[in-house]
Design an enzyme around this catalytic site. Sequence first.
Site, mmCIF file in Angstrom:
data_model
loop_
_atom_site.group_PDB
_atom_site.id
_atom_site.type_symbol
_atom_site.label_atom_id
_atom_site.label_comp_id
_atom_site.label_asym_id
_atom_site.label_seq_id
_atom_site.Cartn_x
_atom_site.Cartn_y
_atom_site.Cartn_z
ATOM 1 N N CYS A 104 39.501 54.845 31.392
ATOM 2 C CA CYS A 104 38.738 55.249 32.569
ATOM 3 C C CYS A 104 37.288 55.406 32.138
ATOM 4 O O CYS A 104 36.981 56.211 31.266
ATOM 5 C CB CYS A 104 39.301 56.567 33.076
ATOM 6 S SG CYS A 104 38.414 57.235 34.469
ATOM 7 N N HIS B 123 47.638 54.373 35.679
ATOM 8 C CA HIS B 123 46.870 54.715 34.483
ATOM 9 C C HIS B 123 47.406 56.023 33.909
ATOM 10 O O HIS B 123 47.907 56.876 34.635
ATOM 11 C CB HIS B 123 45.382 54.819 34.817
ATOM 12 C CG HIS B 123 44.733 53.464 34.933
ATOM 13 N ND1 HIS B 123 43.645 53.084 34.198
ATOM 14 C CD2 HIS B 123 45.068 52.386 35.678
ATOM 15 C CE1 HIS B 123 43.321 51.839 34.499
ATOM 16 N NE2 HIS B 123 44.165 51.384 35.399
ATOM 17 N N HIS C 89 50.920 50.150 39.728
ATOM 18 C CA HIS C 89 49.935 50.065 38.629
ATOM 19 C C HIS C 89 49.445 51.484 38.353
ATOM 20 O O HIS C 89 48.788 52.097 39.185
ATOM 21 C CB HIS C 89 48.790 49.148 39.092
ATOM 22 C CG HIS C 89 47.667 48.979 38.111
ATOM 23 N ND1 HIS C 89 47.438 47.789 37.448
ATOM 24 C CD2 HIS C 89 46.701 49.834 37.692
ATOM 25 C CE1 HIS C 89 46.361 47.915 36.665
ATOM 26 N NE2 HIS C 89 45.903 49.147 36.799
ATOM 27 N N ASN D 23 45.969 52.384 30.533
ATOM 28 C CA ASN D 23 47.110 52.068 31.387
ATOM 29 C C ASN D 23 48.401 52.597 30.767
ATOM 30 O O ASN D 23 48.439 53.008 29.607
ATOM 31 C CB ASN D 23 47.234 50.540 31.509
ATOM 32 C CG ASN D 23 46.138 49.946 32.376
ATOM 33 O OD1 ASN D 23 46.343 49.668 33.535
ATOM 34 N ND2 ASN D 23 44.951 49.765 31.804
ATOM 35 N N ARG E 249 43.582 41.421 30.954
ATOM 36 C CA ARG E 249 42.601 41.566 32.039
ATOM 37 C C ARG E 249 42.143 43.022 32.142
ATOM 38 O O ARG E 249 41.049 43.367 31.718
ATOM 39 C CB ARG E 249 43.214 41.071 33.373
ATOM 40 C CG ARG E 249 42.179 40.728 34.435
ATOM 41 C CD ARG E 249 41.647 41.936 35.195
ATOM 42 N NE ARG E 249 42.712 42.695 35.859
ATOM 43 C CZ ARG E 249 42.521 43.897 36.398
ATOM 44 N NH1 ARG E 249 41.328 44.462 36.362
ATOM 45 N NH2 ARG E 249 43.531 44.552 36.944
ATOM 46 N N ASP E 250 42.989 43.899 32.634
ATOM 47 C CA ASP E 250 42.570 45.285 32.855
ATOM 48 C C ASP E 250 42.256 45.975 31.532
ATOM 49 O O ASP E 250 41.358 46.816 31.462
ATOM 50 C CB ASP E 250 43.678 46.052 33.599
ATOM 51 C CG ASP E 250 43.164 47.355 34.215
ATOM 52 O OD1 ASP E 250 41.938 47.529 34.298
ATOM 53 O OD2 ASP E 250 43.994 48.179 34.627
#
Lengths: 315, 315
Positions: A243, A212, A210, A252, A16-17
Site C-alpha cells: 500500500c 490486500h 482480491h 497482497n 502486475r499488482d
Amino acid sequence: MPAFPSSVVIREVGLRDGLQSIQSILATEQKIEWIADAYAAGQREIEVGSYVPARLLPQLADTAELVAYAKTQPGLRVSVLVPNLKGAERAIESQANLMLVPLSASHAHSVANLRKTPDEVIAEVARIRAARDAAGSKTLIEGGIGTAFGCTLQGAVEQTEVLRCMQKLLDAGADYVSIADTVGYAGPAAVRELFGKARALAGERFWCGHFHDTRGLALANVYAALEAGVTRFDATLAGIGGCPHAPGASGNAASEDLAFMLADMGIATGIDIARLLRLRAKVAGWLSSETLHGALWRAGLPKTFAPAPTATLNA
Amino acid sequence: MPAFPSSVVIREVGLRDGLQSIQSILATEQKIEWIADAYAAGQREIEVGSYVPARLLPQLADTAELVAYAKTQPGLRVSVLVPNLKGAERAIESQANLMLVPLSASHAHSVANLRKTPDEVIAEVARIRAARDAAGSKTLIEGGIGTAFGCTLQGAVEQTEVLRCMQKLLDAGADYVSIADTVGYAGPAAVRELFGKARALAGERFWCGHFHDTRGLALANVYAALEAGVTRFDATLAGIGGCPHAPGASGNAASEDLAFMLADMGIATGIDIARLLRLRAKVAGWLSSETLHGALWRAGLPKTFAPAPTATLNA
C-alpha cells in the site's frame, strides 16, 4: 454451516499488482521464467501485466511480450489489466484471454487514480465491449470494482454504491465482475456480507476476490468469501505489492500461504505448493531489496501435510 | 450463515506464552508496566506467568509477584499456567483467578514435554481439583488441550482423541476446557469442525481458542472458531512467541490485529486499540532484539475505523 467449494482458482497477479507497486524492476527474461515456473507449479491463471503507457509504468512495458509467451502454455488463461479502450484494443490485438478493467467505487479515488468517475468507467466498458464484439475477439471482459470496503482518500464506501456499479458493469457488457479491497480496509464480517450480496446479484458472472493483507486479514477475508461461494482469488507470490500509503505494510494475499490454506481445507487448486515455494525462493533472490511477506516459506509445510490428489495433474 | 457473538474476550498471554518462547528477559517492573498498560487499554484477562520451577523457565520466575500486582486491578481476571499439583498449590496460595493445566493430545509431545501421558495429566487434574476444593479456593481450573491439530513430533492427532481428553478433563473436575493449536498446524476448515464438536461436547464449559500464526492462518482460524460460537481467544501483543521448530516463524495471534478484526466485525472486546498500539510500541522497544509480528502497527487504523461504543467503558 455453509459448504466450501470443492475447487478454487488462485490467479497470480504478482507480475502486475505486485511488480507495479515496488521499486525493483524485473527483466523480461525473469518474468518469463516466473510465468514458466508458476505454470509448472500448476497455476493456470496469471495476470501478466497492464496495457498502460510505458511512461506511467515502465516496469510493465513488456506486457505484450509476456502475453505472447504465456499464450504458448497450453490451458493457461492469460489476463491483463487495461485502464481504457486504448489498452483494451492492445489486449484484443494480443489475444489475451481476459482483460480486467478497474473501476473504483470511491469517487475520490476514481477521479484521483483513473481520472474518470465510476460512471465514466462504466461507459468505457460499454465501448470496450463494442470494440471486442466488432473485432470478433474472444477476450473476456472483467469489471473489477476496487476500494469496495473503503478508501484512504474518501473514507467510507457504501455497499449500495458497489452493487450499483456492479449491476451497471454487467449491463454495460462486462462478462464478469469482481471485488477488490484495494487498500486493505476489509474485515471478514463485511466480506461475508458484501460478497454474499454480490454473488446474489451477479450469480455465475461473479468472478474474483482480491484482498490486500495490509492489516493481516487477507486470509480471514478469503475464508469469509469462500463461505459466500467465491471460487477465484487474486494473490501474489511472496505477497508482493503493498500500500503506497503505508510504507513497508504487507501487500497482497501471499499465493503460497493461500494455496496452503485451501489445500488444508481440502479444496483443490491444482498447485504443487513445494514447487511454488521453490519459485518463491527464486523470486526472493531477484527482489532482494524488497520487503517480502507470507509465513509458510519460513515455517515450511506441516509434517501432516498431504498434497491434494489433483496437485500432480498439473505438475 | 452463523451469527457472530456480540462480545469476545481477548486473553493476553504475551507475558507467559510470549516471553517463555523468546531470548529476551523482561524485568519485573517492565512486566508490571505491561500489565498496567494492558489493563488501561481495556484488557481484563491476562495470563501473567507460569508456576514452574525457576530453573526451567527463569524468565517467568517472578510469577507470584505479578499475580500479586495484577490482583490489585479491579475486575482483572488473573491467570497462570500450572504444569502439575505443585504449581497448582502455588496458584491457589496466590489466589490467582484461574489456572491453566496444559495437556497435549499428542502422546509423543505429551511425554516429551510434560513427561506424562494425557491420562496421567487428567489424573493430575483430578488431584488439583481435590486440592482446590479442600482449600476452599475460588481459583478456576482450565484444562487446555494442546497439539490438537497435529504435532511436529507425532504428526497427525485424531479429533476423537482430542474430544476423549476433553470429556475426561471435564469428568476429572476441570471447570473449563480449551483447545490450542500449539504448533500452527490448524486451518480454518479443521477449526470450524473441531471447535464445533468441542462446543457441542462442553457447552458453556468450553473456554478458549489458542492459535499460533506459524503459517499465517491464526486470524482465519479465529474467524472460523467465532462461527462455531467461541467467545474467548488467547493472543500475544506483537504476536510474540513462536515455534521453536521454525526459527523466525510467526508466533501467536497478535492481540492488536485480533482486536482490530473483532472491532471491524462489530464485536465488542472492551479494548482501546490505539492505546494497545502504544503499549505495543513500548514493548517493542524493550524487545528490540526480537522478531516481532503483526500488521496493524505498521499500517495503522483505517480512516473509516470507529471504535466500538464499549471501548471507552474500560479506557
